[in-house]
Write a protein that holds these residues in place. Structure first.
Motif, PDB file in Angstrom:
ATOM      1  N   ALA A 131       0.838  -1.206   0.000  1.00 19.84           N
ATOM      2  CA  ALA A 131       0.000   0.000   0.000  1.00 19.84           C
ATOM      3  C   ALA A 131       0.876   1.261   0.000  1.00 19.84           C
ATOM      4  CB  ALA A 131      -0.936  -0.006   1.210  1.00 19.84           C
ATOM      5  N   ILE A 132       1.964   1.243   0.736  1.00 16.23           N
ATOM      6  CA  ILE A 132       2.878   2.394   0.775  1.00 16.23           C
ATOM      7  C   ILE A 132       3.530   2.610  -0.594  1.00 16.23           C
ATOM      8  CG2 ILE A 132       5.078   3.232   1.722  1.00 16.23           C
ATOM      9  CD1 ILE A 132       4.188   1.921   4.401  1.00 16.23           C
ATOM     10  N   ILE A 133       3.939   1.531  -1.230  1.00 14.79           N
ATOM     11  CA  ILE A 133       4.542   1.649  -2.563  1.00 14.79           C
ATOM     12  C   ILE A 133       3.552   2.287  -3.531  1.00 14.79           C
ATOM     13  CG2 ILE A 133       5.327   0.308  -4.567  1.00 14.79           C
ATOM     14  CD1 ILE A 133       6.583  -1.657  -2.476  1.00 14.79           C
ATOM     15  N   ARG A 134       2.291   1.906  -3.413  1.00 15.37           N
ATOM     16  CA  ARG A 134       1.271   2.427  -4.326  1.00 15.37           C
ATOM     17  C   ARG A 134       0.833   3.842  -3.980  1.00 15.37           C
ATOM     18  NH1 ARG A 134      -2.622  -2.797  -5.492  1.00 15.37           N
ATOM     19  NH2 ARG A 134      -0.947  -4.171  -6.216  1.00 15.37           N
ATOM     20  N   ASP A 135       0.853   4.185  -2.679  1.00 15.11           N
ATOM     21  CA  ASP A 135       0.427   5.525  -2.253  1.00 15.11           C
ATOM     22  C   ASP A 135       1.192   5.907  -0.994  1.00 15.11           C
ATOM     23  OD1 ASP A 135      -0.820   7.908  -1.682  1.00 15.11           O
ATOM     24  OD2 ASP A 135      -2.802   7.037  -1.315  1.00 15.11           O
ATOM     25  N   ASP A 136       2.358   6.490  -1.205  1.00 16.52           N
ATOM     26  CA  ASP A 136       3.215   6.878  -0.084  1.00 16.52           C
ATOM     27  C   ASP A 136       2.642   8.067   0.692  1.00 16.52           C
ATOM     28  OD1 ASP A 136       5.662   6.711   1.458  1.00 16.52           O
ATOM     29  OD2 ASP A 136       6.243   8.582   0.464  1.00 16.52           O
ATOM     30  N   GLY A 137       1.712   8.788   0.095  1.00 21.91           N
ATOM     31  CA  GLY A 137       1.175   9.978   0.736  1.00 21.91           C
ATOM     32  C   GLY A 137      -0.006   9.729   1.661  1.00 21.91           C
ATOM     33  N   ASN A 138      -0.431   8.489   1.824  1.00 17.10           N
ATOM     34  CA  ASN A 138      -1.558   8.178   2.708  1.00 17.10           C
ATOM     35  C   ASN A 138      -1.007   7.769   4.080  1.00 17.10           C
ATOM     36  OD1 ASN A 138      -3.799   7.218   4.076  1.00 17.10           O
ATOM     37  ND2 ASN A 138      -4.545   5.978   2.385  1.00 17.10           N
ATOM     38  N   PRO A 139      -1.284   8.561   5.122  1.00 16.12           N
ATOM     39  CA  PRO A 139      -0.744   8.230   6.443  1.00 16.12           C
ATOM     40  C   PRO A 139      -1.272   6.906   6.999  1.00 16.12           C
ATOM     41  CG  PRO A 139      -2.304  10.042   6.603  1.00 16.12           C
ATOM     42  CD  PRO A 139      -2.086   9.793   5.145  1.00 16.12           C
ATOM     43  N   GLU A 140      -2.456   6.483   6.555  1.00 15.29           N
ATOM     44  CA  GLU A 140      -3.029   5.222   7.047  1.00 15.29           C
ATOM     45  C   GLU A 140      -2.174   4.022   6.648  1.00 15.29           C
ATOM     46  OE1 GLU A 140      -5.559   5.237   9.176  1.00 15.29           O
ATOM     47  OE2 GLU A 140      -5.660   7.412   8.954  1.00 15.29           O
ATOM     48  N   ASN A 141      -1.556   4.092   5.478  1.00 15.57           N
ATOM     49  CA  ASN A 141      -0.679   3.007   5.035  1.00 15.57           C
ATOM     50  C   ASN A 141       0.518   2.874   5.969  1.00 15.57           C
ATOM     51  OD1 ASN A 141      -2.416   2.730   2.851  1.00 15.57           O
ATOM     52  ND2 ASN A 141      -1.118   3.913   1.475  1.00 15.57           N
ATOM     53  N   HIS A 142       1.097   4.004   6.354  1.00 16.61           N
ATOM     54  CA  HIS A 142       2.248   4.002   7.257  1.00 16.61           C
ATOM     55  C   HIS A 142       1.837   3.563   8.663  1.00 16.61           C
ATOM     56  CE1 HIS A 142       4.969   5.843   4.356  1.00 16.61           C
ATOM     57  NE2 HIS A 142       3.913   6.542   3.952  1.00 16.61           N
TER      58      HIS A 142
END
Length: 182
Positions: A131-142
């Motif tokens: 999920a981070i690779i696909r959308d690094d800007g979403n804090p929920e992934n982190h």
């Protein structure tokens, strides 16, 4: 019950019962059935409306047997599995959606959260990292990756993920709280 002749004992007349052959499941999500004319997804929706979530999950899984990559069927299976607290099954359904939609991080995040609920932290970390690779800007992934790392006992990595979540969204209360805990 089938019987076979056991010739190993030297007496050709000795009979012993044969072991039944159990077919391996085709898929961990779908359920094989012999009712091809039944609209299982519609049936699942009706059972869900009636409050029969166990029956609805069974019917949704039967519907998935006919359409193994149908996003609507996979979402229904995931939703019903979570309702029944079968989090691994929900994670597998979300994972299939994640695998089929290379540009969308949301199903991967849902998969990670379901794996966290199932307490499979290695799988949760893997899904969160996708999920981070696909959308690094979403804090929920982190945050999901941080929770997995925290559960695995890797505090340094968990803190790094939570710090990134707070960097992306400074007022993210949950990430701030768990960062303080870590």
């Amino acid at each position: 019950e089938l019987t076979v002749i056991d010739l190993s004992g030297g007496d050709a007349g000795w009979l012993m019962p044969a072991q039944p052959v159990v077919a391996a499941p085709i898929d961990e999500l779908s359920l094989a059935h012999d009712a091809p004319g039944v609209e299982h997804l519609a049936r699942a929706e009706q059972l869900k409306t009636d409050g029969d979530f166990a029956g609805a999950l069974t019917e949704a899984r039967r519907g998935l047997y006919q359409r193994e990559h149908d996003v609507e069927a996979l979402n229904l299976v995931a939703q019903l599995a979570e309702r029944r607290k079968r989090f691994s099954l929900a994670a597998i359904a979300h994972g299939r959606i994640c695998d089929d939609n290379f540009d969308d991080a949301v199903p991967c995040l849902r998969e990670a959260r379901a794996w966290l609920k199932a307490r499979d932290y290695e799988a949760a970390l893997g899904s969160a990292q996708i999920a981070i690779i696909r959308d690094d800007g979403n804090p929920e992934n982190h945050q999901a990756a941080g929770l997995a790392q925290l559960s695995l006992g890797d505090l340094k990595s968990a803190i790094a993920y939570f710090e990134r979540a707070v960097e992306l969204k400074p007022d993210h209360g949950y990430a701030l709280n768990i960062l303080g805990f870590a």
